[in-house]
Enzyme design. Structure first.
Site, PDB file in Angstrom:
ATOM      1  N   LYS A  62      -9.267   8.741 -18.438  1.00 57.15           N
ATOM      2  CA  LYS A  62      -9.648   9.374 -19.698  1.00 57.15           C
ATOM      3  C   LYS A  62      -8.465   9.371 -20.666  1.00 57.15           C
ATOM      4  CE  LYS A  62     -13.362   9.979 -17.267  1.00 57.15           C
ATOM      5  NZ  LYS A  62     -13.612  11.140 -16.452  1.00 57.15           N
ATOM      6  N   TYR A 113     -16.765  18.468 -12.999  1.00 59.69           N
ATOM      7  CA  TYR A 113     -17.093  17.055 -13.023  1.00 59.69           C
ATOM      8  C   TYR A 113     -18.100  16.755 -11.904  1.00 59.69           C
ATOM      9  CZ  TYR A 113     -16.712  12.064 -13.268  1.00 59.69           C
ATOM     10  OH  TYR A 113     -17.019  10.744 -13.395  1.00 59.69           O
ATOM     11  N   ARG A 126       0.825  -1.214   0.000  1.00 64.35           N
ATOM     12  CA  ARG A 126       0.000   0.000   0.000  1.00 64.35           C
ATOM     13  C   ARG A 126       0.858   1.262   0.000  1.00 64.35           C
ATOM     14  NH1 ARG A 126      -2.674  -0.596   4.575  1.00 64.35           N
ATOM     15  NH2 ARG A 126      -1.755   1.222   5.569  1.00 64.35           N
ATOM     16  N   ASP A 136      -7.878  20.601 -12.237  1.00 66.83           N
ATOM     17  CA  ASP A 136      -8.216  19.306 -12.811  1.00 66.83           C
ATOM     18  C   ASP A 136      -7.895  19.401 -14.296  1.00 66.83           C
ATOM     19  OD1 ASP A 136      -9.485  17.142 -14.053  1.00 66.83           O
ATOM     20  OD2 ASP A 136     -11.066  17.055 -12.542  1.00 66.83           O
TER      21      ASP A 136
HETATM   22  C1  PLP Z   1     -13.898  11.372 -15.063  1.00 71.62           C
HETATM   23  C2  PLP Z   1     -13.449  12.623 -14.411  1.00 71.62           C
HETATM   24  C3  PLP Z   1     -13.154  12.646 -13.038  1.00 71.62           C
HETATM   25  C4  PLP Z   1     -13.309  11.442 -12.150  1.00 71.62           C
HETATM   26  O1  PLP Z   1     -12.393  10.442 -12.481  1.00 71.62           O
HETATM   27  P1  PLP Z   1     -12.669   8.863 -12.295  1.00 71.62           P
HETATM   28  O2  PLP Z   1     -11.425   8.261 -12.807  1.00 71.62           O
HETATM   29  O3  PLP Z   1     -13.904   8.534 -13.070  1.00 71.62           O
HETATM   30  O4  PLP Z   1     -12.885   8.659 -10.825  1.00 71.62           O
HETATM   31  C5  PLP Z   1     -12.709  13.847 -12.493  1.00 71.62           C
HETATM   32  N1  PLP Z   1     -12.597  14.969 -13.246  1.00 71.62           N
HETATM   33  C6  PLP Z   1     -12.892  14.977 -14.556  1.00 71.62           C
HETATM   34  C7  PLP Z   1     -12.767  16.251 -15.333  1.00 71.62           C
HETATM   35  C8  PLP Z   1     -13.331  13.809 -15.188  1.00 71.62           C
HETATM   36  O5  PLP Z   1     -13.646  13.840 -16.481  1.00 71.62           O
END
Ligand code: PLP
Length: 370
Positions: A200, A104, A53, A175
């Site tokens: 993504k 998001y 971990r 982000d």
């Molecule tokens: C998908 C997404 C998240 C969350 O990520 P996960 O991997 O689905 O937990 C956060 N911010 C943005 C802009 C996203 O597109």
């Protein structure tokens, strides 16, 4: 005790070269070119890793590539939202966070939940209204930026907002999921911390859920590393291996998705079946508002042959969905808005598919009910 790895040396290499070359084993006879997949719950004592971990060599390869691309040190997390939660956990209780109204959904629900429990105060802003964001930062501890925003695709003035937030004593998190470090490097623009859903574009093949945080602030890095171990928001080994493989072609995929998106956005803007196209001029995500309303938008997203009806974005394949099909999507997002994640297919094939789908929606609307 696990000791954080040193900051990567500043590199004079371009992002495309960094994506291909960073995070490799040393070149010596019989060494593999790639860091192997190392499933391990524990390590022989006496070294730096100690326990599964705390650290893993497969995570570290991913962290080294992403860190080098963003210009900081990266930590991998179980998901993008695990990364978001870990950052928010470090905000002192009672402090104020400024965040985009259109962010998001999972981030917005974490903020709303923390506010309901009295853990934080949250002020939502239009992130492209720089003066309003600067004013909101006056008494804030943290400014959360998403740019472009999901799914409205508003763009924030990141350097101006970072300068104003810092002057007010607030830290800045960006982000960077939509832009990726190929198109935008927030740490260079003044941000303290970058968050990613590596699910993504970074992993890029719709086959892994993974998150990451990058920072060049030593104290923040240590606190986030500590927090990851304490709450166990650690990534899967296979997921980091897949994402490292994904990062090797990040620049190629982002460039192609972007050139496809630019072309499709321009053509969609001239199509009578579309009321409005939102495209910030960069990246692979386009949002369209479909003439004929929510029903027409739903019909459209079910009629693609190449465009897959699916949520998420940033994969090699083109996907789309009507965002308001999600109950929790803000009411300020038009109910006919379709978010398109443009993939890396041939652009003329994509256009033919879009045109055929739009034509079938037009035909359905022209046909009177019997
Ligand atoms: C998908 C997404 C998240 C969350 O990520 P996960 O991997 O689905 O937990 C956060 N911010 C943005 C802009 C996203 O597109």
């Amino acid at each position: 005790m696990h000791t954080p790895r040193p900051l990567p040396a500043r590199t004079d290499l371009a992002p495309a070269t960094v994506a291909v070359t960073a995070g490799r084993p040393v070149h010596e006879p019989d060494a593999p070119l790639n860091v192997p997949l190392t499933p391990a719950s524990t390590y022989v004592a006496g070294g730096d890793r100690e326990y599964g971990r705390y650290a893993n060599p497969t995570w570290e390869a991913f962290e080294d590539v992403l860190g080098a691309l963003e210009g900081g040190r990266a930590l991998a997390f179980a998901s993008g939202l695990a990364a978001v939660a870990t950052v928010l956990d470090l905000v002192t209780p009672g402090e104020k966070i400024v965040a985009p109204r259109h962010a998001y959904l999972g981030t917005l629900s974490q903020l709303a939940e923390k506010e309901r429990r009295g853990a934080l105060a949250v002020q939502l802003v239009d992130i492209d209204d720089t003066a309003a964001v600067v004013a909101a930062c006056e008494d804030a501890a943290l400014l959360w930026i998403e740019s472009p925003t999901n799914p409205a695709l508003e763009v924030a003035d990141i350097p101006a907002l970072c300068a104003a937030a810092h002057a007010a004593g607030a830290s800045v998190v960006v982000d960077n999921t939509f832009a990726t470090p190929i198109l935008q490097r927030p740490l260079e623009l003044g941000a303290d911390v970058v968050v990613h859903s590596a699910t993504k574009y970074l992993a890029g093949h719709s086959d892994a859920v993974l998150g990451a945080i990058v920072t060049n602030d030593d104290q923040a890095y240590r606190a986030l590393d500590e927090r990851r171990r304490t709450i166990g928001a650690t990534p899967g080994t296979l997921e980091t291996w897949l994402a490292t493989r994904g990062l090797r072609t990040l620049h190629l995929r982002v460039e192609r998705a972007q050139s496809n998106a630019r072309e499709l956005a321009a053509r969609l803007g001239r199509h009578p079946g579309i009321d409005r196209v939102r495209y910030p001029g960069f990246g692979g995500v386009v949002a369209i508002e479909v003439a004929g309303g929510a029903m027409a938008a739903d019909l459209l997203t079910h009629s693609g042959r190449l465009f897959v009806h699916a949520t998420s974005l940033g994969g090699v394949e083109s996907t789309w969905e009507r965002r308001r099909r999600w109950q929790s999507e803000p009411q300020t997002i038009p109910d006919n808005l379709v978010r398109i994640s443009v993939g890396v297919e041939d652009v003329e094939d994509l256009w033919n598919d879009l045109e055929a789908s739009l034509a079938s929606v037009g035909d359905a609307q022209a046909t009177p009910d019997p």
